[in-house]
Design an enzyme around this catalytic site. Sequence first.
Site, short mmCIF file in Angstrom:
data_model
loop_
_atom_site.label_atom_id
_atom_site.label_comp_id
_atom_site.label_asym_id
_atom_site.label_seq_id
_atom_site.Cartn_x
_atom_site.Cartn_y
_atom_site.Cartn_z
N PHE A 124 8.68 9.76 3.68
CA PHE A 124 9.11 9.39 2.34
C PHE A 124 9.60 10.61 1.56
O PHE A 124 10.65 10.57 0.90
CB PHE A 124 7.98 8.70 1.59
CG PHE A 124 8.42 8.03 0.32
CD1 PHE A 124 9.33 6.99 0.35
CD2 PHE A 124 7.93 8.44 -0.91
CE1 PHE A 124 9.75 6.36 -0.81
CE2 PHE A 124 8.34 7.82 -2.09
CZ PHE A 124 9.25 6.78 -2.04
N ARG A 184 4.06 21.81 5.07
CA ARG A 184 3.00 22.72 5.52
C ARG A 184 3.31 23.24 6.91
O ARG A 184 3.04 24.39 7.24
CB ARG A 184 1.66 21.98 5.49
CG ARG A 184 0.46 22.91 5.62
CD ARG A 184 -0.84 22.13 5.51
NE ARG A 184 -1.01 21.52 4.21
CZ ARG A 184 -1.52 22.15 3.15
NH1 ARG A 184 -1.87 23.43 3.24
NH2 ARG A 184 -1.67 21.51 2.00
N LYS A 198 0.74 6.83 -3.20
CA LYS A 198 0.21 5.58 -3.73
C LYS A 198 -1.24 5.43 -3.29
O LYS A 198 -1.53 5.46 -2.10
CB LYS A 198 1.04 4.39 -3.24
CG LYS A 198 2.51 4.45 -3.64
CD LYS A 198 3.31 3.32 -3.01
CE LYS A 198 4.78 3.41 -3.40
NZ LYS A 198 5.59 2.33 -2.78
N SER A 238 10.03 0.27 -1.32
CA SER A 238 10.96 1.20 -0.66
C SER A 238 10.42 1.61 0.69
O SER A 238 9.22 1.80 0.86
CB SER A 238 11.17 2.45 -1.53
OG SER A 238 9.92 3.05 -1.84
N LYS A 266 -1.38 -2.83 -3.80
CA LYS A 266 -0.56 -3.63 -2.88
C LYS A 266 -0.82 -3.23 -1.45
O LYS A 266 -0.68 -4.04 -0.52
CB LYS A 266 0.92 -3.53 -3.25
CG LYS A 266 1.51 -2.12 -3.24
CD LYS A 266 2.04 -1.71 -1.88
CE LYS A 266 2.51 -0.27 -1.89
NZ LYS A 266 3.03 0.17 -0.56
N ASP A 295 6.78 -4.35 -4.93
CA ASP A 295 6.22 -3.57 -3.82
C ASP A 295 5.28 -4.43 -2.98
O ASP A 295 5.22 -4.28 -1.75
CB ASP A 295 5.47 -2.36 -4.39
CG ASP A 295 5.50 -1.17 -3.46
OD1 ASP A 295 6.05 -1.28 -2.35
OD2 ASP A 295 4.99 -0.11 -3.84
N THR A 318 5.80 -4.85 1.07
CA THR A 318 4.77 -4.24 1.92
C THR A 318 4.00 -5.28 2.73
O THR A 318 3.50 -4.97 3.82
CB THR A 318 3.78 -3.43 1.05
OG1 THR A 318 4.52 -2.56 0.21
CG2 THR A 318 2.84 -2.62 1.90
N SER A 364 6.04 -1.42 7.15
CA SER A 364 4.93 -1.00 6.30
C SER A 364 3.76 -0.51 7.15
O SER A 364 3.25 -1.25 8.00
CB SER A 364 4.48 -2.18 5.42
OG SER A 364 3.18 -1.96 4.91
N ARG A 365 3.31 0.71 6.92
CA ARG A 365 2.19 1.26 7.68
C ARG A 365 0.93 0.44 7.44
O ARG A 365 0.15 0.19 8.37
CB ARG A 365 1.95 2.72 7.30
CG ARG A 365 3.04 3.68 7.71
CD ARG A 365 2.60 5.10 7.48
NE ARG A 365 2.27 5.35 6.10
CZ ARG A 365 3.05 5.98 5.23
NH1 ARG A 365 4.22 6.41 5.63
NH2 ARG A 365 2.67 6.20 3.99
N ASN A 366 0.68 0.06 6.19
CA ASN A 366 -0.54 -0.67 5.87
C ASN A 366 -0.54 -2.06 6.49
O ASN A 366 -1.56 -2.51 7.00
CB ASN A 366 -0.71 -0.75 4.35
CG ASN A 366 -1.03 0.60 3.74
OD1 ASN A 366 -2.18 1.03 3.70
ND2 ASN A 366 0.00 1.30 3.27
#
Length: 315
Positions: A11, A31, A100, A130, A180, A233, A237, A243-245
């Site tokens: 993202f 990093r 988030k 998004s 969400k 969202d 999602t 969506s990862r979740n």
Amino acid sequence: MSIAVLGAGAFGTALAISLAQDGRSVGLWARDPGDMATARENTRRLPGHAFPDSLTVLNKIEDAQDSQIILLAVPMQKLADFLTENATLFQHKMLVACCKGIDLKSGLGPAEIIRRTCPTATPAILSGPSFAVDIAAGLPTALTLACEDGEALQAALSTSNLRLYRSTDLVGVEIGGALKNVVAIACGIAIGAGLGESARAALMTRGYAEMQRYATLKGAQPETLAGLSGFGDLTLTCSSEKSRNYCFGLTLGRGEPLPEGTTVEGRATAKAVSNIAQQADIEMPIAQMVVAVLDNHLTINEAVDMLLARPLKEE
């Protein structure tokens, strides 16, 4: 006005690409940058999307010192430590949280964490429906930018494919983006367990009611949850395997081994929200069900039975 994006996950990288497409001077810090500077793309997190000429890979975080606007694209559960470690760098900057969630240790959202760790900085939240691959590909995307006085920031961060709507309700915007993810895990569990589309629709609807209850508890404006950072969202999602979740929930529902190394913000947020809701005596059965499944206190079937056995009530 130069912009720095700190955090080169998918993202953060996509936002940096979108901002630089229009010729803005954008710095991207990671990093562990790997070969980003030479490859001119993020081959590990967002392959296939070349960096525009005006996007510079920063060698060290101190190189962001000259940027007045700093986008924080670090995982939510690492935000507080990250800000504390680099507090001197962020003095008097505009800090835009792009993560988030709710911090599991403190129960705070990103805006309040910014206020407490960097009191001279101006906090803002960027949230809404998004996916990184869509933004990086230049596909049209609309987000909510929450800031107490955000007109200049809105203009600075809007691009040809990224349309930003302004809000002053930072609490409502961050709650929508956080909760969400919890509902998305529940929806993924339902679909993965073969419970069907009707069950997903019910979870989305009742999950939205939980989001509104929690937002009211925290003093947010209920109408904020009807916007991009809430309902918008939530819709995206809970219905896409990008969506990862949601995919995390699918894996749980199918009884498959959980993937390692993937950031799933809804996991910690579910626990944080459930703890706060229990202390405040407000009902959030879907969030509590997700926590019970994650902690192996309930099987999927037991969780479904628990939700269906709740007392009948008016909507």
